[in-house]
Design an enzyme around this catalytic site. Structure first.
Site, short mmCIF file in Angstrom:
data_model
loop_
_atom_site.label_atom_id
_atom_site.label_comp_id
_atom_site.label_asym_id
_atom_site.label_seq_id
_atom_site.Cartn_x
_atom_site.Cartn_y
_atom_site.Cartn_z
N TYR A 7 32.16 -13.67 -31.21
CA TYR A 7 33.41 -12.91 -31.29
C TYR A 7 33.06 -11.43 -31.14
O TYR A 7 32.19 -11.07 -30.36
CB TYR A 7 34.18 -13.25 -32.57
CG TYR A 7 35.63 -12.86 -32.49
CD1 TYR A 7 36.42 -13.25 -31.41
CD2 TYR A 7 36.22 -12.06 -33.46
CE1 TYR A 7 37.74 -12.88 -31.30
CE2 TYR A 7 37.54 -11.67 -33.37
CZ TYR A 7 38.30 -12.09 -32.29
OH TYR A 7 39.61 -11.71 -32.19
N LYS A 16 44.37 -39.35 -21.23
CA LYS A 16 43.83 -38.93 -19.93
C LYS A 16 42.70 -37.93 -20.12
O LYS A 16 41.66 -37.98 -19.46
CB LYS A 16 44.95 -38.30 -19.10
CG LYS A 16 44.66 -38.26 -17.62
CD LYS A 16 44.96 -39.59 -17.00
CE LYS A 16 44.94 -39.51 -15.50
NZ LYS A 16 45.51 -40.71 -14.89
N GLU A 59 50.72 -35.23 -14.07
CA GLU A 59 50.75 -36.60 -14.58
C GLU A 59 52.18 -37.00 -14.94
O GLU A 59 52.93 -36.22 -15.54
CB GLU A 59 49.87 -36.67 -15.84
CG GLU A 59 49.57 -38.05 -16.31
CD GLU A 59 48.51 -38.73 -15.47
OE1 GLU A 59 48.47 -39.97 -15.47
OE2 GLU A 59 47.71 -38.03 -14.81
#
Length: 370
Positions: free
Chosen positions: A19, A74, A116
């Site tokens: 970070y 998926k 999709e």
């Protein structure tokens, strides 16, 4: 699913890298040269799996929230089979222009877009418009994943039955997302005698009331010159490919040529029951895992995106899809038989073979950037 770091975070030094102030140096590098985002962020290995929930599996229009489990599933398959990270996104929008605008704004975070479960004909418009506006691959799996695996299996079925591609007569039942894509990839692979059938019968140039996409298909498939209903088209046909979800009677398929090929891909109920299909066909495939020769999209999309991301392709070309199909078909090799025309999703050779073929095709087609 979970998000996990690839770098350790054990102490203050690690924190200063992961970070502030470490990330600021990366931000400055990308601001100076945006192309290095592929090297310093997750973009080069991350795909967005995006839906509007309008055509989910066989469940239909169940909306974006209910569609999310499929998108998550998926994403897991992307990682398991292709080593590709994927983020599921369900968008609460039905207007195609708004859908495209939304995805364009999300695109800088991803190396590819997998569309999709979007209903036809909206899916065609969305894919085309989106690819025109972003320089990363856009791939509607319900169309092209199905088409790639179908072509792979068909190439082997044709070899088994001794048919030449250019002489083969193919009938496709269904003119939705999968049917249109299958028609186009078969033509790209050399099939010339092709008829696409919907509820109104054979789609041909003389038929009134066709949508723009069906009008294109009518023109593109006019060479064989078939008209009438499905049973008329099947008379003497070599191949039946079902992606419609309807039922085809035995009296229709028994009109097909000797040593016929039947791919009845509707799930969970094939258009032609496999027991009936075997009476009239030498090779039978379904979309189900409990019968031989399952046409499963997982054979295609993980390896295809793996290859496209590896070369930082700007799009997926028809040549890349055909190359993926041919790579899949070649894996069967000498084991080719009536019950084995397509490899198993768990064959560890699948994704690397598809990825390699896609990389080579992307370079041939001029869309690779590395």
């Amino acid at each position: 699913m979970q998000i996990a770091s690839t770098a350790p975070l054990r102490d203050a030094d690690d924190l200063s890298l992961s970070y502030t102030p470490g990330v600021a140096r990366v931000c400055e590098a990308i601001a100076d040269d945006p192309s290095v985002a592929d090297d310093y962020t997750w973009v080069s290995n991350t795909v967005a799996v995006i839906t509007d929930g309008s055509a989910v599996l066989g469940l239909g229009d169940i909306g974006p929230t209910a569609s999310l489990p499929v998108m998550e599933g998926k994403a897991i398959l992307f990682k398991q089979f292709g080593g590709v990270d994927a983020i599921p996104l369900a968008l609460d929008v039905r207007d195609p222009d708004t859908f495209v605008d939304t995805v364009v704004r999300l695109a800088p975070s991803f190396g590819g877009i997998n569309l999709e479960d979007i209903a036809a004909p909206r899916c065609f418009e969305i894919e085309r418009a989106l690819q025109a506006r972003v320089d990363i691959p856009v791939f509607h799996d319900d169309q092209h994943g199905t088409a790639i695996v179908t072509l792979a299996a068909l190439l082997n079925a044709l070899a088994l039955t001794g048919r030449a591609v250019e002489d083969t007569k193919v009938v496709i039942s269904g003119a939705g997302a999968a049917g249109v894509a299958i028609a186009r990839i078969l033509q790209a692979s050399g099939i010339r005698k092709l008829a696409v059938v919907d509820r109104g019968g054979v789609i041909h140039p003389g038929r009134a009331g066709l949508t723009p996409v069906k009008a294109e298909i009518a023109y593109e498939t006019s060479e064989w010159g078939r008209t009438g209903q499905l049973s008329d088209a099947l008379d003497g046909a070599d191949v039946f490919i079902g992606v419609s979800g309807g039922t085809v009677g035995e009296s229709a398929v028994e009109r097909m040529a000797d040593d016929a090929i039947i791919f009845a891909l509707a799930n969970p109920t094939p258009e032609v029951h496999p027991d009936i299909a075997r009476r009239h066909a030498r090779v039978v495939a379904t979309g189900r895992s409990d019968y031989p020769n399952q046409i499963n999209n997982v054979l295609a999309f993980p390896g295809l995106f793996r290859g496209a991301l590896d070369v930082r392709a700007s799009r997926v070309t028809e040549g890349m899809k055909v190359a993926a199909a041919r790579a899949l078909s070649e894996l069967v090799g000498d084991a080719l038989s009536e019950s084995y025309v397509i490899p198993s999703p768990f064959d560890e050779r699948v994704a690397p073979a598809v990825a390699g073929a896609v990389r080579a095709a992307a370079r041939r087609d001029g869309v690779a950037r590395r």
